[in-house]
Design a protein around this motif. Structure first.
Motif, PDB file in Angstrom:
ATOM      1  N   GLU A   1       0.853  -1.193   0.000  1.00 19.74           N
ATOM      2  CA  GLU A   1       0.000   0.000   0.000  1.00 19.74           C
ATOM      3  C   GLU A   1       0.883   1.236   0.000  1.00 19.74           C
ATOM      4  O   GLU A   1       1.960   1.247   0.600  1.00 19.74           O
TER       5      GLU A   1
ATOM      6  N   ASP B   1       0.389   5.648   0.191  1.00 21.76           N
ATOM      7  CA  ASP B   1      -0.419   6.864   0.271  1.00 21.76           C
ATOM      8  C   ASP B   1       0.293   7.963  -0.513  1.00 21.76           C
ATOM      9  O   ASP B   1       1.499   8.149  -0.379  1.00 21.76           O
TER      10      ASP B   1
ATOM     11  N   THR C   1      -3.198   0.317  -3.604  1.00 21.86           N
ATOM     12  CA  THR C   1      -2.727  -1.011  -3.231  1.00 21.86           C
ATOM     13  C   THR C   1      -2.368  -1.782  -4.497  1.00 21.86           C
ATOM     14  O   THR C   1      -2.836  -1.460  -5.592  1.00 21.86           O
TER      15      THR C   1
ATOM     16  N   SER D   1      -4.715  -0.666  -7.545  1.00 19.98           N
ATOM     17  CA  SER D   1      -6.101  -0.223  -7.375  1.00 19.98           C
ATOM     18  C   SER D   1      -6.157   0.801  -6.251  1.00 19.98           C
ATOM     19  O   SER D   1      -5.249   0.916  -5.433  1.00 19.98           O
ATOM     20  N   LEU D   2      -7.232   1.535  -6.247  1.00 19.63           N
ATOM     21  CA  LEU D   2      -7.479   2.550  -5.229  1.00 19.63           C
ATOM     22  C   LEU D   2      -8.102   1.869  -4.022  1.00 19.63           C
ATOM     23  O   LEU D   2      -9.069   1.124  -4.164  1.00 19.63           O
ATOM     24  N   ARG D   3      -7.534   2.075  -2.830  1.00 14.00           N
ATOM     25  CA  ARG D   3      -8.065   1.414  -1.634  1.00 14.00           C
ATOM     26  C   ARG D   3      -9.471   1.899  -1.309  1.00 14.00           C
ATOM     27  O   ARG D   3     -10.372   1.108  -1.066  1.00 14.00           O
ATOM     28  N   ASP D   4      -9.670   3.209  -1.295  1.00  9.68           N
ATOM     29  CA  ASP D   4     -10.976   3.808  -1.004  1.00  9.68           C
ATOM     30  C   ASP D   4     -11.257   4.862  -2.060  1.00  9.68           C
ATOM     31  O   ASP D   4     -10.339   5.536  -2.529  1.00  9.68           O
ATOM     32  N   PRO D   5     -12.530   5.044  -2.423  1.00  9.23           N
ATOM     33  CA  PRO D   5     -12.853   6.084  -3.407  1.00  9.23           C
ATOM     34  C   PRO D   5     -12.389   7.457  -2.916  1.00  9.23           C
ATOM     35  O   PRO D   5     -12.418   7.753  -1.726  1.00  9.23           O
ATOM     36  N   VAL D   6     -11.957   8.275  -3.862  1.00 10.06           N
ATOM     37  CA  VAL D   6     -11.556   9.647  -3.556  1.00 10.06           C
ATOM     38  C   VAL D   6     -12.593  10.570  -4.192  1.00 10.06           C
ATOM     39  O   VAL D   6     -12.944  10.406  -5.356  1.00 10.06           O
ATOM     40  N   THR D   7     -13.085  11.495  -3.405  1.00  8.49           N
ATOM     41  CA  THR D   7     -14.019  12.496  -3.916  1.00  8.49           C
ATOM     42  C   THR D   7     -13.500  13.880  -3.544  1.00  8.49           C
ATOM     43  O   THR D   7     -12.726  14.027  -2.590  1.00  8.49           O
TER      44      THR D   7
END
Length: 132
Positions: free
Chosen positions: A22, A24, A57, A112-118
């Motif tokens: 992972e 950031d 990730t 892939s993106l761990r959590d959606p980003v808005t």
């Protein structure tokens, strides 16, 4: 003949599995493009610290290559409008606009993106200063 008579149907396989890594990454507002801006309007990203965090990730060899310089991020107003059943945007602030990412590393398939980003966008008419 598919197999020798002594073959009992048992096969031994060895698989090496790499642990998922992972990373950031902080993206400045200026690094996030905005697509789907209506004609005659402009969009400005609004955030408390002029940046957004994204957690990626994937295989360590792929994720280690990621940086803010080789990721393209785009806030998609068309997707936001569709998700929120909006026919058109007007001046105002819109929260929860989804961000999509493309990666400038090869292979990118494991990333892939761990959590959606808005993001939060302020939409104003061209030529307006602070909505006036």
């Amino acid at each position: 003949k598919l197999a020798e008579k002594s073959f009992d149907g048992t096969v031994s396989v060895t698989v090496h599995i790499e642990k998922e890594a992972e990373k950031d990454i902080t993206l400045k507002n200026s690094q996030i493009a905005v697509s789907g801006i209506p004609d005659g309007y402009k969009a400005e990203l609004v955030s408390a610290d002029d940046s957004y965090q994204a957690a990626f990730t994937g295989l360590a060899a792929d994720v280690s290559q990621l940086s803010a310089d080789n990721i393209k991020a785009s806030a998609d107003l068309d997707a936001y409008m569709k998700d929120n059943s909006l026919e058109q945007l007007t001046e105002g602030t819109y929260q929860g606009v989804p961000v999509t990412f493309t990666y400038g590393v090869k292979p990118a398939g494991s990333i892939s993106l761990r959590d959606p980003v808005t993001v939060k966008l302020k939409i104003t008419k061209n030529g307006d200063q602070d909505g006036q």
